[in-house]
Design a protein around this motif. Structure first.
Motif, PDB file in Angstrom:
ATOM      1  N   ASP A  37       0.953  -1.246  -0.042  1.00  0.00           N
ATOM      2  CA  ASP A  37      -0.003  -0.052  -0.119  1.00  0.00           C
ATOM      3  C   ASP A  37       0.736   1.218   0.050  1.00  0.00           C
ATOM      4  O   ASP A  37       0.344   2.271   0.499  1.00  0.00           O
ATOM      5  N   HIS A  38       1.958   1.244  -0.863  1.00  0.00           N
ATOM      6  CA  HIS A  38       2.858   2.437  -0.601  1.00  0.00           C
ATOM      7  C   HIS A  38       2.110   3.452  -1.432  1.00  0.00           C
ATOM      8  O   HIS A  38       1.749   3.370  -2.716  1.00  0.00           O
ATOM      9  N   PRO A  39       1.760   4.648  -0.792  1.00  0.00           N
ATOM     10  CA  PRO A  39       0.801   5.678  -1.464  1.00  0.00           C
ATOM     11  C   PRO A  39       1.402   6.289  -2.684  1.00  0.00           C
ATOM     12  O   PRO A  39       0.490   6.411  -3.753  1.00  0.00           O
ATOM     13  N   GLU A  40       2.739   6.667  -2.655  1.00  0.00           N
ATOM     14  CA  GLU A  40       3.267   7.302  -4.073  1.00  0.00           C
ATOM     15  C   GLU A  40       3.199   6.383  -5.067  1.00  0.00           C
ATOM     16  O   GLU A  40       2.887   6.491  -6.236  1.00  0.00           O
ATOM     17  N   ALA A  41       3.641   5.235  -4.911  1.00  0.00           N
ATOM     18  CA  ALA A  41       3.463   3.874  -5.804  1.00  0.00           C
ATOM     19  C   ALA A  41       2.179   3.711  -6.468  1.00  0.00           C
ATOM     20  O   ALA A  41       1.678   3.654  -7.615  1.00  0.00           O
ATOM     21  N   PHE A  50      -3.630   5.311 -16.384  1.00  0.00           N
ATOM     22  CA  PHE A  50      -4.461   6.038 -17.028  1.00  0.00           C
ATOM     23  C   PHE A  50      -4.100   6.622 -18.326  1.00  0.00           C
ATOM     24  O   PHE A  50      -4.664   6.504 -19.413  1.00  0.00           O
ATOM     25  N   TRP A  51      -2.859   7.159 -18.275  1.00  0.00           N
ATOM     26  CA  TRP A  51      -2.311   7.685 -19.396  1.00  0.00           C
ATOM     27  C   TRP A  51      -2.024   6.653 -20.578  1.00  0.00           C
ATOM     28  O   TRP A  51      -1.820   6.835 -21.797  1.00  0.00           O
ATOM     29  N   ALA A  52      -1.684   5.369 -19.979  1.00  0.00           N
ATOM     30  CA  ALA A  52      -1.571   4.395 -21.104  1.00  0.00           C
ATOM     31  C   ALA A  52      -2.798   3.851 -21.504  1.00  0.00           C
ATOM     32  O   ALA A  52      -3.062   2.513 -21.990  1.00  0.00           O
ATOM     33  N   ASN A  53      -4.021   4.479 -21.560  1.00  0.00           N
ATOM     34  CA  ASN A  53      -5.469   4.074 -21.855  1.00  0.00           C
ATOM     35  C   ASN A  53      -6.003   2.867 -21.309  1.00  0.00           C
ATOM     36  O   ASN A  53      -6.545   2.148 -21.598  1.00  0.00           O
ATOM     37  N   ASP A  54      -5.545   2.758 -19.886  1.00  0.00           N
ATOM     38  CA  ASP A  54      -6.116   1.716 -19.190  1.00  0.00           C
ATOM     39  C   ASP A  54      -6.908   2.243 -17.838  1.00  0.00           C
ATOM     40  O   ASP A  54      -6.364   2.269 -16.798  1.00  0.00           O
ATOM     41  N   PRO A  55      -7.956   3.041 -18.057  1.00  0.00           N
ATOM     42  CA  PRO A  55      -8.628   3.551 -17.028  1.00  0.00           C
ATOM     43  C   PRO A  55      -9.061   2.782 -16.101  1.00  0.00           C
ATOM     44  O   PRO A  55      -9.219   2.788 -15.034  1.00  0.00           O
ATOM     45  N   GLY A  56      -9.482   1.611 -16.695  1.00  0.00           N
ATOM     46  CA  GLY A  56      -9.943   0.368 -15.746  1.00  0.00           C
ATOM     47  C   GLY A  56      -8.767   0.004 -14.610  1.00  0.00           C
ATOM     48  O   GLY A  56      -9.099  -0.411 -13.706  1.00  0.00           O
ATOM     49  N   GLY A  57      -7.697  -0.241 -15.135  1.00  0.00           N
ATOM     50  CA  GLY A  57      -6.526  -0.717 -14.465  1.00  0.00           C
ATOM     51  C   GLY A  57      -6.265   0.457 -13.517  1.00  0.00           C
ATOM     52  O   GLY A  57      -5.658   0.059 -12.282  1.00  0.00           O
ATOM     53  N   ALA A  58      -6.497   1.501 -13.764  1.00  0.00           N
ATOM     54  CA  ALA A  58      -6.178   2.726 -12.978  1.00  0.00           C
ATOM     55  C   ALA A  58      -7.202   2.706 -11.790  1.00  0.00           C
ATOM     56  O   ALA A  58      -6.461   2.984 -10.766  1.00  0.00           O
ATOM     57  N   LEU A  59      -8.259   2.557 -11.955  1.00  0.00           N
ATOM     58  CA  LEU A  59      -9.205   2.808 -11.045  1.00  0.00           C
ATOM     59  C   LEU A  59      -8.950   1.996  -9.516  1.00  0.00           C
ATOM     60  O   LEU A  59      -8.962   2.851  -8.392  1.00  0.00           O
ATOM     61  N   PRO A  60      -8.712   0.791  -9.427  1.00  0.00           N
ATOM     62  CA  PRO A  60      -8.398   0.269  -8.024  1.00  0.00           C
ATOM     63  C   PRO A  60      -6.972   0.772  -7.537  1.00  0.00           C
ATOM     64  O   PRO A  60      -7.238   0.896  -6.008  1.00  0.00           O
ATOM     65  N   LEU A  61      -6.290   1.377  -8.234  1.00  0.00           N
ATOM     66  CA  LEU A  61      -5.054   1.632  -7.730  1.00  0.00           C
ATOM     67  C   LEU A  61      -5.263   2.929  -7.039  1.00  0.00           C
ATOM     68  O   LEU A  61      -4.970   3.241  -5.892  1.00  0.00           O
ATOM     69  N   LEU A  62      -6.097   4.037  -7.768  1.00  0.00           N
ATOM     70  CA  LEU A  62      -6.381   5.134  -7.049  1.00  0.00           C
ATOM     71  C   LEU A  62      -7.331   5.237  -6.039  1.00  0.00           C
ATOM     72  O   LEU A  62      -7.260   5.864  -5.247  1.00  0.00           O
ATOM     73  N   GLU A  63      -8.356   4.250  -6.229  1.00  0.00           N
ATOM     74  CA  GLU A  63      -9.113   4.148  -4.958  1.00  0.00           C
ATOM     75  C   GLU A  63      -8.430   3.617  -3.762  1.00  0.00           C
ATOM     76  O   GLU A  63      -8.828   3.990  -2.523  1.00  0.00           O
ATOM     77  N   ARG A  64      -7.502   2.693  -3.795  1.00  0.00           N
ATOM     78  CA  ARG A  64      -6.841   2.154  -2.605  1.00  0.00           C
ATOM     79  C   ARG A  64      -5.916   3.195  -2.217  1.00  0.00           C
ATOM     80  O   ARG A  64      -5.942   3.672  -0.988  1.00  0.00           O
ATOM     81  N   ARG A  65      -5.372   4.123  -2.994  1.00  0.00           N
ATOM     82  CA  ARG A  65      -4.462   5.466  -2.538  1.00  0.00           C
ATOM     83  C   ARG A  65      -5.678   6.508  -1.976  1.00  0.00           C
ATOM     84  O   ARG A  65      -5.201   6.963  -0.851  1.00  0.00           O
ATOM     85  N   ALA A  67      -8.163   5.708  -0.396  1.00  0.00           N
ATOM     86  CA  ALA A  67      -8.656   5.388   0.931  1.00  0.00           C
ATOM     87  C   ALA A  67      -7.861   5.473   2.340  1.00  0.00           C
ATOM     88  O   ALA A  67      -8.139   5.531   3.211  1.00  0.00           O
ATOM     89  N   MET A  68      -6.273   5.728   1.641  1.00  0.00           N
ATOM     90  CA  MET A  68      -5.564   6.156   3.104  1.00  0.00           C
ATOM     91  C   MET A  68      -5.222   7.624   2.937  1.00  0.00           C
ATOM     92  O   MET A  68      -4.388   7.978   3.735  1.00  0.00           O
ATOM     93  N   ALA A  69      -5.807   8.522   2.111  1.00  0.00           N
ATOM     94  CA  ALA A  69      -5.542   9.826   2.037  1.00  0.00           C
ATOM     95  C   ALA A  69      -6.211  10.512   3.493  1.00  0.00           C
ATOM     96  O   ALA A  69      -7.230  10.148   3.674  1.00  0.00           O
ATOM     97  N   LEU A  70      -5.407  11.329   3.913  1.00  0.00           N
ATOM     98  CA  LEU A  70      -5.601  11.999   5.305  1.00  0.00           C
ATOM     99  C   LEU A  70      -5.961  13.532   4.571  1.00  0.00           C
ATOM    100  O   LEU A  70      -5.329  14.091   3.703  1.00  0.00           O
ATOM    101  N   THR A  79      -4.956  12.774  -6.427  1.00  0.00           N
ATOM    102  CA  THR A  79      -5.547  11.395  -6.453  1.00  0.00           C
ATOM    103  C   THR A  79      -7.098  11.484  -6.641  1.00  0.00           C
ATOM    104  O   THR A  79      -7.560  10.836  -7.542  1.00  0.00           O
ATOM    105  N   HIS A  80      -7.759  12.530  -6.463  1.00  0.00           N
ATOM    106  CA  HIS A  80      -9.201  12.691  -6.518  1.00  0.00           C
ATOM    107  C   HIS A  80      -9.343  13.201  -8.078  1.00  0.00           C
ATOM    108  O   HIS A  80     -10.224  12.649  -8.877  1.00  0.00           O
TER     109      HIS A  80
END
Length: 125
Positions: A37-41, A50-65, A67-70, A79-80
């Motif tokens: 769960d490394h936030p920057e990674a 996302f930039w590589a035209n894989d928004p579906g692959g980006a979603l779970p990573l950004l959602e996990r990021r 979830a830990m945002a303060l 991230t938003h």
């Protein structure tokens, strides 16, 4: 010897800075195998997908990021925004509008503010 986490991150950042996105993605994935769960990674890999035209692959990573945002988290607005973009390009308009609005609430002076406002307008039509 295995590279330390900091060394892996610096290598990934350098690759991304050199626009070697596939290599950077692999490097950030390497960071996540060591620190799940490394936030920057999570943020950077989500952006790269996302930039590589894989928004579906980006979603779970950004959602996990997210979830830990303060509240004081410097990358929270970014991230938003990334999540809003990925949601928009996967057809989830209502959720995308909510994420763009949260992005604008947190960082109204961002260089991406106009992009977010235009996206909200187009999604509300």
């Amino acid at each position: 010897a295995d590279a330390t986490l900091d060394e892996r991150l610096r290598a990934a950042e350098a690759l991304l800075g050199a626009n070697l996105t596939a290599a950077a993605a692999a490097a950030y994935e390497g960071v996540l195998t060591v620190a799940h769960d490394h936030p920057e990674a999570l943020l950077r890999l989500g952006q790269i997908k996302f930039w590589a035209n894989d928004p579906g692959g980006a979603l779970p990573l950004l959602e996990r990021r997210l979830a830990m945002a303060l509240d004081g988290d410097a990358a929270r607005a970014q991230t938003h925004f990334g999540l809003a973009e990925a949601l928009r390009f996967t057809g989830q308009s209502a959720q995308a509008v909510a994420e763009y609005q949260e992005f604008l609430r947190i960082d109204p002076g961002s260089r991406d503010a106009d992009v977010a406002k235009r996206a909200i307008d187009s999604l509300k039509e």
